[in-house]
Design an enzyme around this catalytic site. Structure first.
Site, PDB file in Angstrom:
ATOM      1  N   ASN A  87       0.854  -1.178   0.000  1.00  0.00           N
ATOM      2  CA  ASN A  87       0.000   0.000   0.000  1.00  0.00           C
ATOM      3  C   ASN A  87       0.890   1.229   0.000  1.00  0.00           C
ATOM      4  OD1 ASN A  87      -2.455  -1.467   0.174  1.00  0.00           O
ATOM      5  ND2 ASN A  87      -2.113  -1.774   2.361  1.00  0.00           N
ATOM      6  N   GLY A  93      -4.559   3.043   1.548  1.00  0.00           N
ATOM      7  CA  GLY A  93      -4.801   2.501   2.883  1.00  0.00           C
ATOM      8  C   GLY A  93      -3.545   2.337   3.710  1.00  0.00           C
ATOM      9  N   HIS A 100       6.530  -1.527   3.504  1.00  0.00           N
ATOM     10  CA  HIS A 100       6.372  -2.935   3.864  1.00  0.00           C
ATOM     11  C   HIS A 100       5.550  -3.633   2.800  1.00  0.00           C
ATOM     12  CE1 HIS A 100       3.196  -0.509   5.707  1.00  0.00           C
ATOM     13  NE2 HIS A 100       2.378  -1.515   5.443  1.00  0.00           N
ATOM     14  N   HIS A 102       3.042  -6.879   2.320  1.00  0.00           N
ATOM     15  CA  HIS A 102       2.228  -7.894   2.975  1.00  0.00           C
ATOM     16  C   HIS A 102       2.342  -9.193   2.175  1.00  0.00           C
ATOM     17  CE1 HIS A 102      -0.342  -4.930   5.326  1.00  0.00           C
ATOM     18  NE2 HIS A 102       0.128  -4.131   4.383  1.00  0.00           N
TER      19      HIS A 102
HETATM   20  P1  AMP Z   1      -0.623  -0.820   5.873  1.00  0.00           P
HETATM   21  O1  AMP Z   1      -2.075  -0.530   6.089  1.00  0.00           O
HETATM   22  O2  AMP Z   1      -0.323  -1.369   4.508  1.00  0.00           O
HETATM   23  O3  AMP Z   1       0.261   0.358   6.222  1.00  0.00           O
HETATM   24  O4  AMP Z   1      -0.268  -2.008   6.846  1.00  0.00           O
HETATM   25  C1  AMP Z   1       0.234  -1.830   8.131  1.00  0.00           C
HETATM   26  C2  AMP Z   1       0.188  -3.183   8.789  1.00  0.00           C
HETATM   27  O5  AMP Z   1       1.036  -3.170   9.907  1.00  0.00           O
HETATM   28  C3  AMP Z   1      -1.208  -3.592   9.285  1.00  0.00           C
HETATM   29  O6  AMP Z   1      -1.570  -4.823   8.661  1.00  0.00           O
HETATM   30  C4  AMP Z   1      -1.025  -3.734  10.788  1.00  0.00           C
HETATM   31  O7  AMP Z   1      -1.779  -4.783  11.333  1.00  0.00           O
HETATM   32  C5  AMP Z   1       0.469  -3.982  10.895  1.00  0.00           C
HETATM   33  N1  AMP Z   1       1.099  -3.600  12.145  1.00  0.00           N
HETATM   34  C6  AMP Z   1       1.022  -2.410  12.773  1.00  0.00           C
HETATM   35  N2  AMP Z   1       1.770  -2.410  13.886  1.00  0.00           N
HETATM   36  C7  AMP Z   1       2.345  -3.638  13.967  1.00  0.00           C
HETATM   37  C8  AMP Z   1       3.238  -4.255  14.886  1.00  0.00           C
HETATM   38  N3  AMP Z   1       3.695  -3.624  15.975  1.00  0.00           N
HETATM   39  N4  AMP Z   1       3.614  -5.537  14.655  1.00  0.00           N
HETATM   40  C9  AMP Z   1       3.161  -6.196  13.578  1.00  0.00           C
HETATM   41  N5  AMP Z   1       2.324  -5.653  12.648  1.00  0.00           N
HETATM   42  C10 AMP Z   1       1.922  -4.400  12.849  1.00  0.00           C
END
Ligand code: AMP
Length: 114
Positions: A87, A93, A100, A102
């Site tokens: 994203n 989103g 990162h 997914h």
């Molecule tokens: P996005 O919406 O693509 O920015 O995804 C961010 C992702 O990070 C989401 O799926 C969250 O559940 C995940 N996330 C946020 N904080 C943490 C954390 N401390 N450890 C693992 N995943 C996280």
């Protein structure tokens, strides 16, 4: 970067379930999984979004995909199928501004995504 939650994971300042690590990247379990397999693969270098990549950063991408395929094989979803999502910025989103990817799998995916 001091206030970045994923930099804190890279630096082991907050707990996470790390499943892969090397000198360039880290992969860990998403804290709010959207599929039976939901890992996040990140470069250790703090880059906020894909749109912030500089020319020297693009080499990270094949490395990330190699790690994703490795994890998918380890988790037993490589043959069944999996999805890699990035994203980029608000309308996509994106909520954490440390780039990162997914890795999602272990259930039937749908298209188009929401
Ligand atoms: P996005 O919406 O693509 O920015 O995804 C961010 C992702 O990070 C989401 O799926 C969250 O559940 C995940 N996330 C946020 N904080 C943490 C954390 N401390 N450890 C693992 N995943 C996280």
């Amino acid at each position: 970067m001091r206030d970045c939650i994923f930099c804190k994971i890279v630096n082991k300042q907050i707990p996470s379930k790390i499943i892969y690590e090397d000198e360039i990247a880290v992969a860990f379990e998403d804290v709010n999984p959207q599929a039976p397999v939901h890992a996040l693969i990140i470069p250790k270098k703090h880059i906020p979004t894909l749109a912030d990549f500089s020319e020297e950063d693009y080499g990270i991408i094949p490395h990330i995909f190699k790690i994703a395929n490795r994890i998918a094989k380890e988790k037993g979803i490589a043959e069944r199928g999996y999805r890699i999502v990035n994203n980029c910025n608000a309308e996509s989103g994106q909520t954490v501004f440390h780039i990162h990817f997914h890795l999602l799998g272990g259930r039937q995916m749908h298209w188009p995504p929401g």
